[in-house]
Design an enzyme around this catalytic site. Sequence first.
Site, PDB file in Angstrom:
ATOM      1  N   HIS A  13       2.108  -1.552   2.795  1.00 17.08           N
ATOM      2  CA  HIS A  13       1.424  -2.651   2.083  1.00 17.08           C
ATOM      3  C   HIS A  13       0.997  -2.142   0.712  1.00 17.08           C
ATOM      4  O   HIS A  13       0.023  -1.406   0.587  1.00 17.08           O
ATOM      5  CB  HIS A  13       0.200  -3.140   2.870  1.00 17.08           C
ATOM      6  CG  HIS A  13      -0.466  -4.330   2.258  1.00 17.08           C
ATOM      7  ND1 HIS A  13      -0.781  -5.460   2.977  1.00 17.08           N
ATOM      8  CD2 HIS A  13      -0.884  -4.582   0.989  1.00 17.08           C
ATOM      9  CE1 HIS A  13      -1.352  -6.347   2.185  1.00 17.08           C
ATOM     10  NE2 HIS A  13      -1.439  -5.833   0.966  1.00 17.08           N
ATOM     11  N   HIS A  15       0.797  -3.071  -3.723  1.00 16.21           N
ATOM     12  CA  HIS A  15       0.943  -3.948  -4.890  1.00 16.21           C
ATOM     13  C   HIS A  15       1.400  -3.107  -6.081  1.00 16.21           C
ATOM     14  O   HIS A  15       0.687  -2.206  -6.505  1.00 16.21           O
ATOM     15  CB  HIS A  15      -0.386  -4.639  -5.221  1.00 16.21           C
ATOM     16  CG  HIS A  15      -0.869  -5.510  -4.109  1.00 16.21           C
ATOM     17  ND1 HIS A  15      -0.531  -6.839  -3.994  1.00 16.21           N
ATOM     18  CD2 HIS A  15      -1.622  -5.229  -3.018  1.00 16.21           C
ATOM     19  CE1 HIS A  15      -1.067  -7.340  -2.887  1.00 16.21           C
ATOM     20  NE2 HIS A  15      -1.736  -6.379  -2.273  1.00 16.21           N
ATOM     21  N   LYS A  99       5.309 -12.852   3.496  1.00 14.73           N
ATOM     22  CA  LYS A  99       3.870 -12.633   3.472  1.00 14.73           C
ATOM     23  C   LYS A  99       3.141 -13.972   3.471  1.00 14.73           C
ATOM     24  O   LYS A  99       3.378 -14.809   2.596  1.00 14.73           O
ATOM     25  CB  LYS A  99       3.494 -11.823   2.216  1.00 14.73           C
ATOM     26  CG  LYS A  99       1.997 -11.614   2.014  1.00 14.73           C
ATOM     27  CD  LYS A  99       1.417 -10.590   2.970  1.00 14.73           C
ATOM     28  CE  LYS A  99      -0.098 -10.452   2.818  1.00 14.73           C
ATOM     29  NZ  LYS A  99      -0.486  -9.706   1.618  1.00 14.73           N
ATOM     30  N   HIS A 136      -2.098 -12.067   5.556  1.00 13.71           N
ATOM     31  CA  HIS A 136      -3.447 -11.849   5.010  1.00 13.71           C
ATOM     32  C   HIS A 136      -4.377 -12.686   5.885  1.00 13.71           C
ATOM     33  O   HIS A 136      -4.401 -13.909   5.769  1.00 13.71           O
ATOM     34  CB  HIS A 136      -3.536 -12.275   3.542  1.00 13.71           C
ATOM     35  CG  HIS A 136      -4.885 -11.997   2.947  1.00 13.71           C
ATOM     36  ND1 HIS A 136      -5.107 -11.051   1.970  1.00 13.71           N
ATOM     37  CD2 HIS A 136      -6.108 -12.520   3.233  1.00 13.71           C
ATOM     38  CE1 HIS A 136      -6.398 -11.014   1.678  1.00 13.71           C
ATOM     39  NE2 HIS A 136      -7.028 -11.895   2.425  1.00 13.71           N
ATOM     40  N   HIS A 174      -4.058  -5.119   6.474  1.00 10.22           N
ATOM     41  CA  HIS A 174      -5.365  -4.561   6.069  1.00 10.22           C
ATOM     42  C   HIS A 174      -6.526  -5.069   6.935  1.00 10.22           C
ATOM     43  O   HIS A 174      -7.441  -5.731   6.441  1.00 10.22           O
ATOM     44  CB  HIS A 174      -5.650  -4.796   4.589  1.00 10.22           C
ATOM     45  CG  HIS A 174      -5.297  -6.148   4.033  1.00 10.22           C
ATOM     46  ND1 HIS A 174      -5.691  -7.321   4.612  1.00 10.22           N
ATOM     47  CD2 HIS A 174      -4.574  -6.504   2.936  1.00 10.22           C
ATOM     48  CE1 HIS A 174      -5.239  -8.326   3.897  1.00 10.22           C
ATOM     49  NE2 HIS A 174      -4.556  -7.854   2.883  1.00 10.22           N
ATOM     50  N   ASP A 247      -2.678  -1.027   0.571  1.00  6.90           N
ATOM     51  CA  ASP A 247      -3.152  -2.184  -0.198  1.00  6.90           C
ATOM     52  C   ASP A 247      -3.621  -1.747  -1.586  1.00  6.90           C
ATOM     53  O   ASP A 247      -4.504  -2.378  -2.179  1.00  6.90           O
ATOM     54  CB  ASP A 247      -4.272  -2.939   0.542  1.00  6.90           C
ATOM     55  CG  ASP A 247      -4.518  -4.323  -0.046  1.00  6.90           C
ATOM     56  OD1 ASP A 247      -3.637  -4.840  -0.745  1.00  6.90           O
ATOM     57  OD2 ASP A 247      -5.614  -4.879   0.189  1.00  6.90           O
TER      58      ASP A 247
HETATM   59  C1  NCD Z   1      -4.827  -7.761  -3.764  1.00 10.57           C
HETATM   60  C2  NCD Z   1      -4.307  -7.850  -5.190  1.00 10.57           C
HETATM   61  O1  NCD Z   1      -5.056  -7.516  -6.121  1.00 10.57           O
HETATM   62  O2  NCD Z   1      -3.149  -8.206  -5.377  1.00 10.57           O
HETATM   63  N1  NCD Z   1      -6.251  -7.589  -3.793  1.00 10.57           N
HETATM   64  C3  NCD Z   1      -7.010  -7.048  -2.820  1.00 10.57           C
HETATM   65  O3  NCD Z   1      -8.224  -7.035  -2.961  1.00 10.57           O
HETATM   66  N2  NCD Z   1      -6.474  -6.516  -1.745  1.00 10.57           N
HETATM   67  C4  NCD Z   1      -4.411  -8.958  -3.009  1.00 10.57           C
HETATM   68  C5  NCD Z   1      -4.554  -8.788  -1.505  1.00 10.57           C
HETATM   69  O4  NCD Z   1      -3.839  -8.018  -0.888  1.00 10.57           O
HETATM   70  O5  NCD Z   1      -5.409  -9.461  -0.929  1.00 10.57           O
HETATM   71 ZN    ZN Z   2      -2.658  -6.598  -0.487  1.00  8.86          ZN
END
Ligand code: NCD
Ligand code: ZN
Length: 352
Positions: A13, A15, A99, A136, A174, A247
């Site tokens: 997971h 970003h 997702k 999520h 998460h 995450d």
């Molecule tokens: C994530 C993001 O910034 O893309 N933020 C977070 O707090 N985890 C989005 C997500 O996974 O919820």
């Molecule tokens: Zn995330």
Amino acid sequence: MSTLTIRRPDDWHLHLRDGAALHAVLPFTAAQFARAIVMPNLKPPVATTAQALAYRQRILEALPGGVRFEPLMTLYLTDRTDPAEVDRAKASRLVHGFKLYPAGATTHSDAGVTDIGKVGAVLARMAELGVILQVHGEVTDPAVDVFDREARFIGEVLVPVVEKFPQLRVVFEHITTRLAAEFVRRARPGVAATITPQHLLMNRNALFTGGIRPHHYCLPVLKTEPDRCALLEAVASGNPRFFLGTDSAPHARHTKEAACGCAGIFSAHAAIELYAEAFEAAGALGKLQGFASEHGATFYGLPYNEGTITLTKESWDVPATYRFGSEELVPLRAGERMPWRIAQSGNTNERR
Ligand code: NCD
Ligand code: ZN
């Protein structure tokens, strides 16, 4: 134990963003992890196989020379996702899941699903083709307390989905609560969860230590100490339903240190070291390899990685900031000391 060698890990997971931000953060992940599930919450979202393949190409082009890293793609589920998109995703062999963002739950989720009933045909096709649903898990009703949103999601959305689609493989992303860990442990086969380093290492007091701490704000938000302990127990048990998903979610410093700060914690600079610290505290370093390098691959039906990564008990100082395109990025543990460092990674580029 002062050295620990494990099979090369994966991040299930992550970003990575796009453009200059992608170029800034990708080297951190590629230096530690062989593969990562790259979340699709770009603006606009990565909602089709064609968009995912183009995004994957941009990620590969952003890799530092000689570095081996495999982006695993997932599509952003919307109210309008065509069930035929599941067939295209499966046929690509490069898209591994969809997702589910409840609309409004988190960063860039306004295109998300407004009602789970609207994606029934898509979920049915995913179950048939063995495409994984990543969730999520938070309700978005403004009347529900922000600390209760995950727990409410389990009963209101997750339990019905898992029952209605008995073949659907689901990753509860998460997880943050004792209740979620308990749900995953007891669920039918085909249900698993990722756990972040921040939810293993911090409770919600970390949001308010000596003042408000925007760099500890993420979604789902940090929970109580008993919740944190339950997550540590879950990973220390070695149960293969739990695996690594950082995450890591970078946001420019000024967008977090703001009147309405963004949700997301950047941890990719020290991800495996943070997990090592948590596992050591739980007396479970021997379970790190399963969590980081095996359980996720098994769940996703992918081979284990070749090669190893070696951690050593040697401190290093996390910088106060990293460059983030023309902006700054404040990492987790900024300006603090880390007890574990990477001595060798299976990657061709050594970091420090
Ligand atoms: C994530 C993001 O910034 O893309 N933020 C977070 O707090 N985890 C989005 C997500 O996974 O919820
Ligand atoms: Zn995330």
